[in-house]
Scaffold this motif. Structure first.
Motif, PDB file in Angstrom:
ATOM      1  N   THR A  67       0.818  -1.218   0.000  1.00 29.77           N
ATOM      2  CA  THR A  67       0.000   0.000   0.000  1.00 29.77           C
ATOM      3  C   THR A  67       0.852   1.269   0.000  1.00 29.77           C
ATOM      4  OG1 THR A  67      -0.179  -0.046   2.413  1.00 29.77           O
ATOM      5  CG2 THR A  67      -1.946  -1.121   1.140  1.00 29.77           C
ATOM      6  N   ARG A  68       2.140   1.119   0.292  1.00 25.85           N
ATOM      7  CA  ARG A  68       3.062   2.256   0.254  1.00 25.85           C
ATOM      8  C   ARG A  68       4.470   1.735   0.030  1.00 25.85           C
ATOM      9  NH1 ARG A  68       4.042   5.700   5.635  1.00 25.85           N
ATOM     10  NH2 ARG A  68       4.277   3.577   6.290  1.00 25.85           N
ATOM     11  N   GLY A  69       5.220   2.376  -0.845  1.00 25.38           N
ATOM     12  CA  GLY A  69       6.612   2.007  -1.076  1.00 25.38           C
ATOM     13  C   GLY A  69       6.773   0.865  -2.053  1.00 25.38           C
ATOM     14  N   PRO A  79      13.888 -13.257  -6.579  1.00 28.58           N
ATOM     15  CA  PRO A  79      13.372 -11.936  -6.186  1.00 28.58           C
ATOM     16  C   PRO A  79      12.210 -11.471  -7.065  1.00 28.58           C
ATOM     17  CG  PRO A  79      15.507 -11.728  -7.258  1.00 28.58           C
ATOM     18  CD  PRO A  79      15.216 -13.190  -7.156  1.00 28.58           C
ATOM     19  N   VAL A  80      11.165 -10.967  -6.410  1.00 31.00           N
ATOM     20  CA  VAL A  80      10.000 -10.415  -7.095  1.00 31.00           C
ATOM     21  C   VAL A  80       9.768  -9.010  -6.530  1.00 31.00           C
ATOM     22  CG1 VAL A  80       7.531 -10.676  -7.567  1.00 31.00           C
ATOM     23  CG2 VAL A  80       8.977 -12.718  -7.300  1.00 31.00           C
ATOM     24  N   VAL A  81       9.847  -7.996  -7.386  1.00 34.42           N
ATOM     25  CA  VAL A  81       9.624  -6.618  -6.956  1.00 34.42           C
ATOM     26  C   VAL A  81       8.120  -6.353  -6.947  1.00 34.42           C
ATOM     27  CG1 VAL A  81      10.027  -4.181  -7.490  1.00 34.42           C
ATOM     28  CG2 VAL A  81      11.859  -5.860  -7.825  1.00 34.42           C
ATOM     29  N   VAL A  82       7.628  -5.798  -5.828  1.00 39.65           N
ATOM     30  CA  VAL A  82       6.207  -5.495  -5.683  1.00 39.65           C
ATOM     31  C   VAL A  82       6.106  -4.030  -5.255  1.00 39.65           C
ATOM     32  CG1 VAL A  82       4.019  -6.187  -4.634  1.00 39.65           C
ATOM     33  CG2 VAL A  82       5.858  -7.878  -4.884  1.00 39.65           C
ATOM     34  N   ALA A  83       5.486  -3.214  -6.101  1.00 42.11           N
ATOM     35  CA  ALA A  83       5.360  -1.779  -5.843  1.00 42.11           C
ATOM     36  C   ALA A  83       3.992  -1.461  -5.245  1.00 42.11           C
ATOM     37  CB  ALA A  83       5.565  -1.008  -7.145  1.00 42.11           C
ATOM     38  N   SER A  84       3.823  -0.216  -4.857  1.00 42.98           N
ATOM     39  CA  SER A  84       2.568   0.246  -4.291  1.00 42.98           C
ATOM     40  C   SER A  84       1.404  -0.065  -5.228  1.00 42.98           C
ATOM     41  CB  SER A  84       2.650   1.750  -4.050  1.00 42.98           C
ATOM     42  OG  SER A  84       1.517   2.194  -3.359  1.00 42.98           O
ATOM     43  N   ASP A  85       0.300  -0.513  -4.657  1.00 39.54           N
ATOM     44  CA  ASP A  85      -0.915  -0.889  -5.386  1.00 39.54           C
ATOM     45  C   ASP A  85      -0.743  -2.155  -6.215  1.00 39.54           C
ATOM     46  OD1 ASP A  85      -2.320   1.281  -4.316  1.00 39.54           O
ATOM     47  OD2 ASP A  85      -1.703   2.592  -5.949  1.00 39.54           O
ATOM     48  N   GLY A  87      -0.107  -6.573  -5.905  1.00 40.46           N
ATOM     49  CA  GLY A  87      -0.289  -7.701  -5.008  1.00 40.46           C
ATOM     50  C   GLY A  87       0.587  -8.873  -5.395  1.00 40.46           C
ATOM     51  N   LEU A  88       0.757  -9.799  -4.474  1.00 39.56           N
ATOM     52  CA  LEU A  88       1.549 -11.005  -4.713  1.00 39.56           C
ATOM     53  C   LEU A  88       0.906 -12.168  -3.973  1.00 39.56           C
ATOM     54  CD1 LEU A  88       4.225 -12.164  -5.942  1.00 39.56           C
ATOM     55  CD2 LEU A  88       5.237 -11.769  -3.679  1.00 39.56           C
ATOM     56  N   TYR A  89       0.788 -13.298  -4.652  1.00 38.79           N
ATOM     57  CA  TYR A  89       0.263 -14.542  -4.075  1.00 38.79           C
ATOM     58  C   TYR A  89       1.447 -15.454  -3.769  1.00 38.79           C
ATOM     59  CZ  TYR A  89      -1.548 -19.314  -4.144  1.00 38.79           C
ATOM     60  OH  TYR A  89      -1.828 -20.618  -3.849  1.00 38.79           O
ATOM     61  N   ILE A  90       1.490 -16.005  -2.542  1.00 38.42           N
ATOM     62  CA  ILE A  90       2.543 -16.932  -2.134  1.00 38.42           C
ATOM     63  C   ILE A  90       1.876 -18.258  -1.767  1.00 38.42           C
ATOM     64  CG2 ILE A  90       4.412 -17.367  -0.502  1.00 38.42           C
ATOM     65  CD1 ILE A  90       4.547 -14.272  -0.148  1.00 38.42           C
ATOM     66  N   PRO A  91       2.165 -19.318  -2.539  1.00 41.19           N
ATOM     67  CA  PRO A  91       1.513 -20.609  -2.282  1.00 41.19           C
ATOM     68  C   PRO A  91       1.956 -21.256  -0.970  1.00 41.19           C
ATOM     69  CG  PRO A  91       2.753 -20.648  -4.369  1.00 41.19           C
ATOM     70  CD  PRO A  91       3.041 -19.354  -3.692  1.00 41.19           C
ATOM     71  N   PHE A 110      -1.217  -8.052   4.611  1.00 44.01           N
ATOM     72  CA  PHE A 110      -1.074  -9.493   4.376  1.00 44.01           C
ATOM     73  C   PHE A 110      -2.309 -10.223   4.870  1.00 44.01           C
ATOM     74  CE2 PHE A 110       0.984  -8.567   8.443  1.00 44.01           C
ATOM     75  CZ  PHE A 110       0.423  -9.501   9.298  1.00 44.01           C
ATOM     76  N   HIS A 111      -2.625 -11.306   4.176  1.00 42.88           N
ATOM     77  CA  HIS A 111      -3.728 -12.186   4.584  1.00 42.88           C
ATOM     78  C   HIS A 111      -3.268 -13.614   4.401  1.00 42.88           C
ATOM     79  CE1 HIS A 111      -7.269 -14.749   3.993  1.00 42.88           C
ATOM     80  NE2 HIS A 111      -7.762 -13.998   4.952  1.00 42.88           N
ATOM     81  N   LEU A 112      -3.520 -14.469   5.381  1.00 42.18           N
ATOM     82  CA  LEU A 112      -3.178 -15.881   5.297  1.00 42.18           C
ATOM     83  C   LEU A 112      -4.397 -16.726   5.586  1.00 42.18           C
ATOM     84  CD1 LEU A 112      -0.428 -14.411   6.494  1.00 42.18           C
ATOM     85  CD2 LEU A 112       0.338 -16.761   6.485  1.00 42.18           C
ATOM     86  N   GLY A 113      -4.530 -17.821   4.860  1.00 43.49           N
ATOM     87  CA  GLY A 113      -5.616 -18.749   5.089  1.00 43.49           C
ATOM     88  C   GLY A 113      -5.380 -20.018   4.283  1.00 43.49           C
ATOM     89  N   PRO A 114      -5.905 -21.129   4.703  1.00 41.90           N
ATOM     90  CA  PRO A 114      -6.631 -21.333   5.956  1.00 41.90           C
ATOM     91  C   PRO A 114      -5.675 -21.316   7.147  1.00 41.90           C
ATOM     92  CG  PRO A 114      -6.313 -23.442   4.865  1.00 41.90           C
ATOM     93  CD  PRO A 114      -5.762 -22.377   3.938  1.00 41.90           C
ATOM     94  N   LEU A 115      -6.242 -21.320   8.335  1.00 46.24           N
ATOM     95  CA  LEU A 115      -5.444 -21.375   9.546  1.00 46.24           C
ATOM     96  C   LEU A 115      -4.805 -22.749   9.704  1.00 46.24           C
ATOM     97  CD1 LEU A 115      -7.909 -19.652  12.050  1.00 46.24           C
ATOM     98  CD2 LEU A 115      -5.803 -18.671  11.104  1.00 46.24           C
ATOM     99  N   ALA A 116      -3.646 -22.784  10.346  1.00 45.62           N
ATOM    100  CA  ALA A 116      -3.011 -24.051  10.695  1.00 45.62           C
ATOM    101  C   ALA A 116      -3.828 -24.708  11.813  1.00 45.62           C
ATOM    102  CB  ALA A 116      -1.584 -23.793  11.170  1.00 45.62           C
TER     103      ALA A 116
END
Length: 162
Positions: A67-69, A79-85, A87-91, A110-116
C-alpha cells in the motif's frame, strides 16, 4: 436508532507490534482479535533496508498487497519486486522473505488462510531475523563494556581527562 454490528473492527494502533522476525507486524483481524476461523489479516511496516526473515507457512496461502513504497519478496530465492498498489500470491509451503528495497517506508497488507491446526504450526522460520542478530550483538557489546569497566575500575582510567 442504534445499529449494533457483529463485525470486528480493529485499529493498528490498538495492536502491539511484533518485531521478532524483522519489520513491524500487526495482526489486525485474526482468531485472537476478532475470533476469525478461516484466516488472519494484518499490516507490516518496513523501514528502508529492513526485512522480514525468510519463513514459510505449511498450511496457508499468503496474499500481499503493498500500500506504500516498494518491496522485494524473495520467493524460494527468486526476487520479485512489488510496488505500491500491486499484489503477490505466495503458495502454501513456499519460502519467502520481504525486503524494503525502496527509499522510503513500505507498508504491506497481508492475509493468510486457511489457519493451521494450531498457531505454533502455522509459521516455520528458515533464517534468523536481523533483530535477533542485533539484540545478540548489543548484548555482547554491553557485556564487553561492563567487563572493561570492571577491569579498569580503581585504576584511574575512567577519570576525567586532564
Amino acid at each position: 436508532m442504534t445499529v449494533i454490528s457483529c463485525c470486528g473492527h480493529v485499529a493498528a494502533c490498538d495492536v502491539p507490534a511484533d518485531r521478532r522476525r524483522g519489520g513491524e507486524l500487526r495482526v489486525l483481524l485474526g482468531p485472537r482479535t476478532v475470533g476469525s476461523t478461516s484466516g488472519f489479516m494484518g499490516v507490516a511496516t518496513l523501514r528502508p533496508g529492513e526485512k522480514i526473515a525468510e519463513h514459510y507457512h505449511p498450511y496457508s496461502e499468503e496474499f500481499l498487497c503493498v500500500t506504500r513504497g516498494t518491496i522485494t519478496v524473495d520467493c524460494d530465492d527468486e526476487p520479485v519486486v512489488v510496488a505500491s498498489d500491486e499484489g503477490l500470491y505466495i503458495p502454501v509451503g513456499m519460502r519467502h522473505r520481504l525486503r524494503n528495497t525502496g527509499a522510503g517506508d513500505a507498508s504491506v497488507v497481508f492475509h493468510l488462510g486457511p489457519l493451521a491446526p494450531r498457531p505454533d504450526l502455522g509459521h516455520v522460520d528458515t533464517e534468523r531475523a536481523d533483530t535477533e542478530r542485533a539484540d545478540t550483538e548489543k548484548a555482547t557489546a554491553d557485556t564487553e563494556r561492563a567487563d572493561t569497566e570492571k577491569a579498569t575500575a580503581g585504576t584511574g582510567d575512567l577519570a576525567a581527562p586532564q
